[in-house]
Write an enzyme that holds these catalytic residues in place. Structure first.
Site, PDB file in Angstrom:
ATOM      1  N   GLY A   1       0.775  -1.240   0.000  1.00 34.41           N
ATOM      2  CA  GLY A   1       0.000   0.000   0.000  1.00 34.41           C
ATOM      3  C   GLY A   1       0.802   1.282   0.000  1.00 34.41           C
TER       4      GLY A   1
ATOM      5  N   ILE B   1      -7.994 -10.104 -10.821  1.00 32.32           N
ATOM      6  CA  ILE B   1      -8.373  -9.668 -12.168  1.00 32.32           C
ATOM      7  C   ILE B   1      -9.862  -9.301 -12.131  1.00 32.32           C
ATOM      8  CG2 ILE B   1      -8.566 -10.370 -14.598  1.00 32.32           C
ATOM      9  CD1 ILE B   1      -5.714 -10.702 -13.953  1.00 32.32           C
TER      10      ILE B   1
ATOM     11  N   ASN C   1      -4.795   1.766 -13.547  1.00 32.29           N
ATOM     12  CA  ASN C   1      -3.869   0.847 -12.869  1.00 32.29           C
ATOM     13  C   ASN C   1      -2.461   1.388 -13.014  1.00 32.29           C
ATOM     14  OD1 ASN C   1      -2.920  -1.537 -11.573  1.00 32.29           O
ATOM     15  ND2 ASN C   1      -2.342  -2.373 -13.557  1.00 32.29           N
TER      16      ASN C   1
ATOM     17  N   HIS D   1       1.504   0.115 -13.227  1.00 33.80           N
ATOM     18  CA  HIS D   1       2.251  -1.122 -13.498  1.00 33.80           C
ATOM     19  C   HIS D   1       3.751  -0.807 -13.517  1.00 33.80           C
ATOM     20  CE1 HIS D   1       2.790  -5.184 -14.913  1.00 33.80           C
ATOM     21  NE2 HIS D   1       3.677  -4.718 -15.774  1.00 33.80           N
TER      22      HIS D   1
ATOM     23  N   GLU E   1       6.765   5.755  -9.297  1.00 36.04           N
ATOM     24  CA  GLU E   1       5.318   5.484  -9.318  1.00 36.04           C
ATOM     25  C   GLU E   1       4.586   6.521  -8.483  1.00 36.04           C
ATOM     26  OE1 GLU E   1       4.072   1.478  -8.374  1.00 36.04           O
ATOM     27  OE2 GLU E   1       5.837   0.618  -9.313  1.00 36.04           O
TER      28      GLU E   1
HETATM   29  C1  GRF Z   1       3.535  -1.466  -7.447  1.00 29.35           C
HETATM   30  O1  GRF Z   1       4.817  -1.763  -7.930  1.00 29.35           O
HETATM   31  C2  GRF Z   1       2.556  -1.340  -8.583  1.00 29.35           C
HETATM   32  O2  GRF Z   1       3.134  -0.845  -9.747  1.00 29.35           O
HETATM   33  C3  GRF Z   1       2.115  -2.757  -8.797  1.00 29.35           C
HETATM   34  O3  GRF Z   1       2.040  -3.302  -7.504  1.00 29.35           O
HETATM   35  C4  GRF Z   1       2.945  -2.624  -6.646  1.00 29.35           C
HETATM   36  C5  GRF Z   1       2.165  -2.147  -5.468  1.00 29.35           C
HETATM   37  O4  GRF Z   1       2.978  -1.575  -4.484  1.00 29.35           O
HETATM   38  N1  GRF Z   1       0.872  -2.817  -9.517  1.00 29.35           N
HETATM   39  P1  GRF Z   1       2.343  -0.875  -3.214  1.00 29.35           P
HETATM   40  O5  GRF Z   1       1.429  -1.907  -2.545  1.00 29.35           O
HETATM   41  O6  GRF Z   1       1.563   0.301  -3.677  1.00 29.35           O
HETATM   42  O7  GRF Z   1       3.508  -0.497  -2.347  1.00 29.35           O
END
Ligand code: GRF
Length: 194
Positions: A20, A97, A112, A114, A179
């Site tokens: 999270g 999914i 989403n 990724h 991210e």
């Molecule tokens: C992230 O790397 C995201 O890109 C992928 O899952 C991971 C989640 O990380 N979909 P977090 O739980 O937000 O730390």
């Protein structure tokens, strides 16, 4: 004195399954004065997801769904999203999914994040695969969710260079940092087109 009311925030739900860190980041983002979102519900399919601590701490409504059957869980989630009038869903490490039916109901409103430069490295273990393939670049992508895994329209990407010293763990950390910058930007971008 008359209170000035800013533009209406988009009621948003965040779906998680694990750590999270993106959820935490999006909660902080939503609390900013100029943020276009208001988080109305955090959804998790995992009662042990570490991320649940953040939403509980910030007193954001949070619900765990058993997922013994996808159809019945999704129906419950849809009911709760309706009650909360959620208009945007941000998947943030959600490991289930979504069905075609669910996606259709929120068509164009599910994002989403990724950890790769899509369309490269869809699915899991992206950093390990990028290193094994001697890639020079990696990064992250925010995209719309459609019925094919990690294949919806790309909203934003951030590219980073993989150093010779990187292993999949150090690369993962670098990408995650990006991210956290990219997701809020992508949300702003998509909402400006609403
Ligand atoms: C992230 O790397 C995201 O890109 C992928 O899952 C991971 C989640 O990380 N979909 P977090 O739980 O937000 O730390």
């Amino acid at each position: 004195m008359k209170k000035l009311i800013g533009p209406k925030k988009i009621k948003t739900s965040i779906f998680i399954s694990g750590t999270g860190s993106n959820l935490k980041n999006l909660i902080n983002f939503s609390k900013k004065k100029n943020s276009p979102i208001n988080i109305v519900l955090v959804v998790s399919d995992n009662k042990n997801a570490k991320g649940l601590n953040f939403s509980k701490k910030k007193k954001i409504d949070t619900k765990i769904y058993q997922y013994t059957s996808r159809i019945s869980s999704e129906n419950k989630i849809l009911k709760d999203l309706n009650k909360k009038k959620a208009k945007l869903i941000c998947l943030a490490g959600f490991m289930k999914i979504l069905s075609k039916n669910f996606i259709r109901k929120f068509n164009g409103k599910i994002l989403n994040i990724h950890p790769s430069l899509l369309p490269k490295y869809k699915g899991l273990n992206t950093h390990k695969r990028a290193i094994e393939n001697n890639e020079i670049f990696s990064g992250c992508t925010v995209h719309l969710v459609n019925s094919k895994l990690d294949s919806g329209k790309i909203i934003l990407q951030k590219k980073i260079r993989i150093s010779k010293r990187d292993n999949y763990k150090t690369l993962g950390k670098k990408v995650l940092k990006q991210e956290h910058l990219l997701y809020p930007r992508a949300i702003k971008k998509i909402i400006s087109n609403y």
